[in-house]
Design a protein around this motif. Structure first.
Motif, PDB file in Angstrom:
ATOM      1  N   LYS A 136      -8.973  -7.753   5.858  1.00  0.00           N
ATOM      2  CA  LYS A 136      -7.842  -8.308   6.659  1.00  0.00           C
ATOM      3  C   LYS A 136      -8.083  -9.262   7.664  1.00  0.00           C
ATOM      4  O   LYS A 136      -7.651 -10.268   7.634  1.00  0.00           O
ATOM      5  CB  LYS A 136      -6.930  -7.197   7.103  1.00  0.00           C
ATOM      6  N   THR A 162       3.703  -7.834   4.896  1.00  0.00           N
ATOM      7  CA  THR A 162       5.046  -7.199   5.027  1.00  0.00           C
ATOM      8  C   THR A 162       5.642  -8.145   5.867  1.00  0.00           C
ATOM      9  O   THR A 162       6.791  -8.228   5.883  1.00  0.00           O
ATOM     10  CB  THR A 162       4.816  -5.848   5.506  1.00  0.00           C
ATOM     11  N   ARG A 217      -1.046   6.340   2.874  1.00  0.00           N
ATOM     12  CA  ARG A 217      -0.738   6.905   1.234  1.00  0.00           C
ATOM     13  C   ARG A 217      -0.360   8.069   1.126  1.00  0.00           C
ATOM     14  O   ARG A 217      -0.341   8.581  -0.232  1.00  0.00           O
ATOM     15  CB  ARG A 217      -2.483   6.515   0.758  1.00  0.00           C
ATOM     16  N   SER A 220       6.808  -0.328   7.367  1.00  0.00           N
ATOM     17  CA  SER A 220       5.221  -0.443   7.794  1.00  0.00           C
ATOM     18  C   SER A 220       4.759   0.428   8.743  1.00  0.00           C
ATOM     19  O   SER A 220       5.362   0.197   9.871  1.00  0.00           O
ATOM     20  CB  SER A 220       4.932  -2.210   8.276  1.00  0.00           C
ATOM     21  N   GLY A 242       0.894  -1.349   0.017  1.00  0.00           N
ATOM     22  CA  GLY A 242      -0.144   0.116  -0.039  1.00  0.00           C
ATOM     23  C   GLY A 242       0.970   1.251  -0.052  1.00  0.00           C
ATOM     24  O   GLY A 242       1.796   1.438  -0.771  1.00  0.00           O
TER      25      GLY A 242
HETATM   26  O1  LIG Z   1       2.056   0.341   6.333  1.00  0.00           O
HETATM   27  P1  LIG Z   1       1.300  -0.374   6.815  1.00  0.00           P
HETATM   28  O2  LIG Z   1       0.853  -0.301   8.303  1.00  0.00           O
HETATM   29  O3  LIG Z   1       2.047  -1.784   6.723  1.00  0.00           O
HETATM   30  O4  LIG Z   1       0.043  -0.505   6.241  1.00  0.00           O
HETATM   31  C1  LIG Z   1       0.144  -0.679   4.745  1.00  0.00           C
HETATM   32  C2  LIG Z   1      -1.102  -0.144   4.021  1.00  0.00           C
HETATM   33  O5  LIG Z   1      -2.351  -0.965   4.492  1.00  0.00           O
HETATM   34  C3  LIG Z   1      -3.275  -0.016   4.497  1.00  0.00           C
HETATM   35  O6  LIG Z   1      -3.639   0.216   5.606  1.00  0.00           O
HETATM   36  C4  LIG Z   1      -4.665  -0.709   3.815  1.00  0.00           C
HETATM   37  O7  LIG Z   1      -4.685  -1.902   3.825  1.00  0.00           O
HETATM   38  C5  LIG Z   1      -2.982   1.013   3.813  1.00  0.00           C
HETATM   39  O8  LIG Z   1      -3.628   2.279   4.117  1.00  0.00           O
HETATM   40  C6  LIG Z   1      -1.605   1.193   4.115  1.00  0.00           C
HETATM   41  O9  LIG Z   1      -0.813   1.935   3.298  1.00  0.00           O
END
Ligand SMILES: O=P(O)(O)OC[C@H]1O[C@](O)(CO)[C@@H](O)[C@@H]1O
Length: 541
Positions: free
Chosen positions: A505, A216, A270, A208, A157
């Protein structure tokens, strides 16, 4: 907290609805024919940007009414509230301050709940600068004292799309460091990346915000196993760097405290490429270019904050989008950059725009009674012309398009740039003007001319930028961030949470357990049928 005002109950909305009744069948070709000054009136020139929005189904009255709508919905106050660090992400009780990340001035402050957030942002930037130069000059080394040759960025993301898009876009500013992005939890792809790398000189960034994102963490574990298996029982701590809000969790994963860079709750994933999430950018193009990217975004921030709505590029683009979405009922928008290097921009914008504004509850928690977030998609021109432009020209749907192009190529001797840009100008002209069906001798009659007819009247914006460079890229990305914000304000929604993604999720986690134990629980009959089929047919070694 932003006030909840239903846009469809405003006076301006009512006037826009009446105005739409007059505009619905107006042809843009006629608007151009009746006013030779149209392009002169409907463009905004700012810094190295030119926005021409004259090829839209609008008159000056439309623009005035849209501006009235923005005023009635207190857009200027909302913009100020964001910059001031007010808790405008009310559902998560957070400020929204990606703008603070690119504020490079030494004497300003941005206070959130009594605390100035800029000092820690500045410190982090210094750390990024220092780390980047040490990796690039070889003083920050691998466990064996070697200079790092490759970097893997593990994140998904916002922790992947933004940095990956920028690094791709700035290919002509890259150094020799190999940059690899792992986002999907897909072992086949992961392995294909690892196969090409030398573990001894590979640096791993685990990015993350929450440090709980399963994809991740699982990918990070796999890469860690690969390093340990390849290099044996040695101290590999210099190979791992983390970026997260959750410092403890990152340390729990085995990262050294000094190798963890902070993120903040007031920056949505984002919108995070401007923070240490952009470490891969700084490494790939050098810190100075990273700072130019921030500088560009900051310049767009000032424009957004200070310019009156009428001449404010993000505001005008957002209002045009609202006009099409809520009055014409056009559900999608395309972004077509005439630069191969901006090939990853549409994917980044998809997350930015659709994760932000894909909401069906207004700011009071009630269901909205109007359309919100538009569906955004795109591909680079000229390639897109040979793929989906047929539907733009002759399909039954109308898709407003943002054409993004550059006046000058990176390399002066690039003679093909004029060919590229001729297509850029030609397409929006064709979409506007249309064409009567031509008749050819060989057609054997008038029949085929129907198929050669283009009705035109297809709207587009033209965003013409001097050159693709770190600074203008920063400006461009910030432009779309602010457009997204304005739309959220108009639609009276909260643009900065993403509860929708989080539900999926949770379901995935439960299903994972069912697959593991082969104990398929009760689902809807389709999901249950699919899971049983999957469990029965998969080959487990
Ligand atoms: O950086 P993180 O906490 O691993 O999240 C990754 C992505 O997952 C989300 O929460 C959506 O699934 C996004 O908004 C974010 O960019």
């Amino acid at each position: 907290m932003l006030e909840s005002i239903n846009p469809s109950g405003t006076l301006a909305w009512k006037k826009l609805r009446e105005h739409f009744a007059q505009m619905e069948f107006v042809q843009m070709q006629d608007l151009f024919a009746n006013d030779s000054e149209r392009a002169n009136k409907m463009h905004i020139e700012w810094n190295d940007f030119l926005l021409d929005y004259s090829k839209n189904k609008v008159t000056e009255e439309t623009i005035d009414l849209l501006l009235e709508l923005a005023d009635e919905l207190k857009l200027k106050d909302a913009i100020k509230a964001m910059y001031q660090g007010q808790i405008i992400n009310a559902t998560e009780q957070r400020a929204v301050l990606h703008t603070a990340l690119r504020n490079l001035s030494a004497d300003e402050s941005v206070v959130v709940v009594g605390e100035d957030v800029l000092p820690e942002i500045r410190d982090t930037r210094i750390r990024i600068k220092d780390f980047t130069s040490r990796v690039l000059n070889g003083t920050y080394t691998s466990y064996s004292g070697k200079k790092f040759t490759d970097v893997i960025n593990i994140g998904i993301g916002g922790s992947d799309l933004g940095p990956k898009m920028v690094v791709h876009a700035l290919a002509n500013y890259r150094n020799e460091l190999g940059m690899h992005y792992i986002s999907n939890v897909d072992d086949d792809y992961l392995q294909s990346v690892l196969n090409k790398l030398n573990p001894e000189t590979t640096l791993v960034l685990i990015v993350s915000k929450t440090f709980t994102t399963q994809e991740t963490i699982e990918n990070a574990k796999k890469v860690k196993q690969w390093l340990v298996r390849s290099l044996g029982d040695v101290d590999l701590s210099s190979h791992y760097v983390g970026v997260s809000v959750a410092i403890e969790e990152a340390m729990g994963f085995g990262l050294k405290r000094e190798n963890i860079y902070p993120m903040w709750d007031f920056v949505g994933g984002r919108f995070s490429l401007w923070s240490a999430v952009g470490l891969s950018i700084a490494l790939a193009v050098g810190y100075d270019n990273f700072e130019k990217l921030l500088d560009g975004a900051y310049a767009m921030d000032r424009h957004f904050l200070e310019e009156e709505n009428k001449n404010n590029i993000p505001v005008v683009l957002a209002l045009l989008s609202v006009w099409y979405n809520n009055f014409y009922g056009y559900e999608t928008e395309a972004v077509v950059p005439y630069s191969q290097l901006l090939g990853k921009l549409p994917a980044h914008l998809q997350q930015m725009i659709m994760e932000s504004n894909g909401k069906n509850k207004d700011r009071s928690g009630s269901p909205v009674n109007y359309q919100t977030g538009t569906l955004i998609w795109g591909e680079v021109g000229v390639s897109a012309q040979h793929a989906f432009f047929q539907l733009f020209h002759q399909g039954t749907k109308v898709i407003p398009i943002d054409f993004i192009g550059f006046v000058n190529p990176h390399f002066k001797e690039s003679s093909n740039h004029d060919i590229l840009m001729s297509n850029f100008f030609g397409q929006s002209e064709a979409l506007l003007k249309g064409k009567d069906g031509e008749q050819y001798e060989s057609d054997g009659g008038p029949f085929l001319s129907n198929f050669r007819e283009f009705c035109g009247n297809k709207p587009s914006n033209t965003i013409l930028i001097q050159k693709l460079c770190p600074r203008s890229l920063g400006e461009l990305i910030a432009l779309y961030e602010h457009k997204t914000f304005v739309q959220g304000v108009i639609w009276n929604i909260f643009s900065f949470d993403q509860f929708g993604v989080e539900y999926g999720k949770i379901l995935a986690k439960n299903i994972q357990n069912e697959i593991k134990t082969k104990n398929i629980c009760e689902h809807d009959s389709s999901t249950e049928f699919l899971l049983r089929y999957f469990v029965k047919n998969r080959i487990v070694e």
